[in-house]
Design a protein around this motif. Structure first.
Motif, mmCIF file in Angstrom:
data_model
loop_
_atom_site.group_PDB
_atom_site.id
_atom_site.type_symbol
_atom_site.label_atom_id
_atom_site.label_comp_id
_atom_site.label_asym_id
_atom_site.label_seq_id
_atom_site.Cartn_x
_atom_site.Cartn_y
_atom_site.Cartn_z
ATOM 1 N N LEU A 244 0.828 -1.198 0.000
ATOM 2 C CA LEU A 244 0.000 0.000 0.000
ATOM 3 C C LEU A 244 0.869 1.256 0.000
ATOM 4 O O LEU A 244 0.575 2.229 -0.713
ATOM 5 C CB LEU A 244 -0.922 -0.008 1.226
ATOM 6 C CG LEU A 244 -1.836 1.216 1.399
ATOM 7 C CD1 LEU A 244 -2.745 1.398 0.185
ATOM 8 C CD2 LEU A 244 -2.664 1.096 2.674
ATOM 9 N N SER A 245 1.943 1.239 0.768
ATOM 10 C CA SER A 245 2.856 2.394 0.805
ATOM 11 C C SER A 245 3.513 2.614 -0.548
ATOM 12 O O SER A 245 3.657 3.757 -1.002
ATOM 13 C CB SER A 245 3.931 2.185 1.879
ATOM 14 O OG SER A 245 3.353 2.078 3.164
ATOM 15 N N ARG A 246 3.909 1.503 -1.207
ATOM 16 C CA ARG A 246 4.508 1.628 -2.547
ATOM 17 C C ARG A 246 3.492 2.154 -3.544
ATOM 18 O O ARG A 246 3.839 2.919 -4.452
ATOM 19 C CB ARG A 246 5.070 0.286 -3.009
ATOM 20 C CG ARG A 246 6.342 -0.135 -2.302
ATOM 21 C CD ARG A 246 7.066 -1.205 -3.096
ATOM 22 N NE ARG A 246 6.241 -2.376 -3.337
ATOM 23 C CZ ARG A 246 6.185 -3.435 -2.544
ATOM 24 N NH1 ARG A 246 6.915 -3.460 -1.422
ATOM 25 N NH2 ARG A 246 5.421 -4.461 -2.830
ATOM 26 N N LEU A 247 2.238 1.746 -3.389
ATOM 27 C CA LEU A 247 1.190 2.239 -4.283
ATOM 28 C C LEU A 247 1.028 3.746 -4.133
ATOM 29 O O LEU A 247 0.944 4.479 -5.129
ATOM 30 C CB LEU A 247 -0.134 1.533 -3.964
ATOM 31 C CG LEU A 247 -1.347 1.993 -4.786
ATOM 32 C CD1 LEU A 247 -1.191 1.589 -6.245
ATOM 33 C CD2 LEU A 247 -2.634 1.411 -4.205
ATOM 34 N N LEU A 248 1.021 4.223 -2.901
ATOM 35 C CA LEU A 248 0.891 5.671 -2.668
ATOM 36 C C LEU A 248 2.106 6.417 -3.203
ATOM 37 O O LEU A 248 1.973 7.448 -3.875
ATOM 38 C CB LEU A 248 0.717 5.945 -1.173
ATOM 39 C CG LEU A 248 -0.552 5.395 -0.511
ATOM 40 C CD1 LEU A 248 -0.528 5.655 0.990
ATOM 41 C CD2 LEU A 248 -1.795 5.996 -1.128
ATOM 42 N N ALA A 249 3.293 5.880 -2.897
ATOM 43 C CA ALA A 249 4.518 6.542 -3.364
ATOM 44 C C ALA A 249 4.606 6.499 -4.888
ATOM 45 O O ALA A 249 5.006 7.476 -5.530
ATOM 46 C CB ALA A 249 5.737 5.879 -2.746
ATOM 47 N N GLY A 250 4.234 5.375 -5.476
ATOM 48 C CA GLY A 250 4.279 5.256 -6.931
ATOM 49 C C GLY A 250 3.289 6.168 -7.615
ATOM 50 O O GLY A 250 3.578 6.725 -8.686
ATOM 51 N N ASP A 251 2.123 6.347 -7.003
ATOM 52 C CA ASP A 251 1.119 7.239 -7.582
ATOM 53 C C ASP A 251 1.628 8.674 -7.599
ATOM 54 O O ASP A 251 1.470 9.393 -8.592
ATOM 55 C CB ASP A 251 -0.176 7.137 -6.769
ATOM 56 C CG ASP A 251 -1.353 7.752 -7.486
ATOM 57 O OD1 ASP A 251 -1.772 7.217 -8.522
ATOM 58 O OD2 ASP A 251 -1.863 8.790 -7.003
ATOM 59 N N GLN A 252 2.255 9.079 -6.496
ATOM 60 C CA GLN A 252 2.807 10.441 -6.444
ATOM 61 C C GLN A 252 3.960 10.608 -7.417
ATOM 62 O O GLN A 252 4.064 11.644 -8.100
ATOM 63 C CB GLN A 252 3.284 10.756 -5.021
ATOM 64 C CG GLN A 252 3.850 12.166 -4.876
ATOM 65 C CD GLN A 252 4.180 12.494 -3.440
ATOM 66 O OE1 GLN A 252 3.348 12.369 -2.556
ATOM 67 N NE2 GLN A 252 5.416 12.914 -3.193
ATOM 68 N N ALA A 253 4.831 9.587 -7.511
ATOM 69 C CA ALA A 253 5.965 9.668 -8.430
ATOM 70 C C ALA A 253 5.487 9.748 -9.877
ATOM 71 O O ALA A 253 6.029 10.516 -10.678
ATOM 72 C CB ALA A 253 6.880 8.462 -8.239
ATOM 73 N N SER A 254 4.466 8.966 -10.210
ATOM 74 C CA SER A 254 3.924 8.982 -11.566
ATOM 75 C C SER A 254 3.313 10.346 -11.896
ATOM 76 O O SER A 254 3.496 10.874 -12.998
ATOM 77 C CB SER A 254 2.878 7.878 -11.709
ATOM 78 O OG SER A 254 2.264 7.919 -12.978
ATOM 79 N N LEU A 255 2.610 10.919 -10.914
ATOM 80 C CA LEU A 255 1.984 12.216 -11.143
ATOM 81 C C LEU A 255 3.045 13.318 -11.266
ATOM 82 O O LEU A 255 2.937 14.206 -12.121
ATOM 83 C CB LEU A 255 1.018 12.529 -9.995
ATOM 84 C CG LEU A 255 -0.001 13.644 -10.230
ATOM 85 C CD1 LEU A 255 -0.925 13.305 -11.395
ATOM 86 C CD2 LEU A 255 -0.821 13.885 -8.958
ATOM 87 N N SER A 256 4.083 13.243 -10.441
ATOM 88 C CA SER A 256 5.171 14.232 -10.527
ATOM 89 C C SER A 256 5.899 14.128 -11.856
ATOM 90 O O SER A 256 6.268 15.142 -12.467
ATOM 91 C CB SER A 256 6.159 14.025 -9.373
ATOM 92 O OG SER A 256 5.549 14.277 -8.128
#
Length: 377
Positions: A65-77
């Motif tokens: 779940l933490s990787r999903l949140l971090a990955g979502d932010q990284a993808s958006l950035s």
């Protein structure tokens, strides 16, 4: 003379009983005590091992779940800083290029349910799909993550969207979020019949417009009925050899105390979406904010369970993440081992006690004084 004979017989019986006590004391008293202590220690270690495993399973699920949140932010950035996005935003791309079309393509790639660009005046500049309404006040923009992004700080977290919040973005999204509650054994009493809020992975990153004004690129992924999310967790945690035959692993995501995504089954082919957590777990996890590591009743059976509270971007407890595996095979295994040890003890006792009795009897006869015949007169 008869008194002397009686006294001798009494002494012989006393010696015999003492020998019997000495022979049987280790087998019938001391050994069962040691066996009981050993079984108690083994049982405690067995329980600790199961709880340690489910705790590790919860750690794996939480890391995903933490990787999903971090990955979502990284993808958006990455999108906000990409040349193709900036070219379209600043009007350097071809005339037929559209920011709406670009956001729609990106939403399709990343699995986002909505993706839009909003300025500091809360005006939607572009979006991945037409909003149901862009009227002032129709869409909520005061989310903490958007406020931070407009100040130049990217942020990702979990937020709860009301039915009105979802409907303002898309009626289809609001419909997907609606879940009818199913009466569940051991759940806390409730008068509610539906859960129509949405749990959303919510991200926002800062963007600078062509005139230098701040803006925020915002994305959201609805977790209600998101089976890919929960099945990925279950596949990571409970692969083929992670639990013994007869057991199976399960994972669930809760909004409040309601399962909004799960692979727990009510019956074959039907997931238990809409069922609720037991009142004991609800009180401990949502009420007190504790992580639950213990046996728990899950829908229709007992599971070795781990529940962790989930908080939104305001720090409020809004749901739970659960993993667990069926307890019944482990209970059967424990019972089989205890019965096997008990049977082995009774078998050994049944074979050895008669030998001890015979040995004690022979020992008492050996100690009996021999009778000498009287001389003839």
């Amino acid at each position: 003379m008869s008194d002397a004979i009686a006294a001798g017989m009494k002494r012989r019986h006393s010696v015999r009983y003492r020998l019997l006590a000495i022979a049987l004391l280790p087998m019938l008293v001391i050994l069962p005590i040691f066996l009981g202590i050993a079984m108690k220690r083994w049982n405690d270690r067995f329980d600790a091992m199961l709880l340690s495993k489910v705790d590790g399973d919860l750690t794996t699920a939480n890391q995903y779940l933490s990787r999903l949140l971090a990955g979502d932010q990284a993808s958006l950035s990455s999108l906000a800083q990409s040349a193709r996005f900036l070219d379209v935003l600043y009007g350097k791309a071809k005339q037929d290029a559209s920011l709406d079309m670009l956001l729609a393509r990106e939403a399709g790639k990343t699995g986002a349910d909505f993706l839009y660009l909003v300025d500091a005046e809360h005006r939607v500049i572009a979006s991945s799909h037409p909003f149901a309404s862009r009227a002032p006040g129709a869409i909520r923009y005061d989310w903490p993550i958007i406020t931070r992004a407009l100040r130049g700080q990217p942020k990702t977290g979990i937020d709860l969207f009301s039915q009105a919040d979802l409907a303002a973005i898309s009626p289809q999204l609001a419909g997907r979020a609606t879940i009818h509650l199913i009466a569940t054994e051991k759940a806390a009493p409730t008068s509610r019949t539906i859960e129509n809020r949405g749990m959303v992975v919510h991200s926002a990153v800062p963007v600078t417009l062509a005139d230098g004004a701040p803006a925020a690129l915002v994305s959201g992924m609805l977790l209600n009925r998101n089976l890919r999310f929960i099945d990925t967790i279950n596949a990571l945690v409970y692969h083929d050899t992670s639990v013994p035959r007869g057991s199976h692993g399960t994972a669930s995501l809760f909004l409040g105390d309601v399962r909004i995504s799960t692979n727990v089954r009510l019956f074959e082919g039907h997931r238990a979406i809409g069922t609720r957590v037991s009142s004991a777990v609800r009180s401990a996890v949502l009420g007190e904010g504790r992580t639950w590591l213990d046996s728990a009743f899950v829908v229709n059976d007992w599971y070795i369970s781990a529940y962790q509270p989930l908080v939104d971007t305001d720090g409020r407890r809004v749901g739970m993440l659960y993993v667990g595996f069926l307890e019944k095979p482990f209970t059967a295994m424990r019972r089989e081992i205890v019965l096997s040890l008990a049977f082995a003890f009774l078998l050994v006792t049944g074979l050895t006690v008669p030998l001890f009795l015979r040995w004690a009897n022979r020992s008492s006869e050996w100690r009996r004084p021999s009778r000498r015949s009287k001389p003839a007169i």
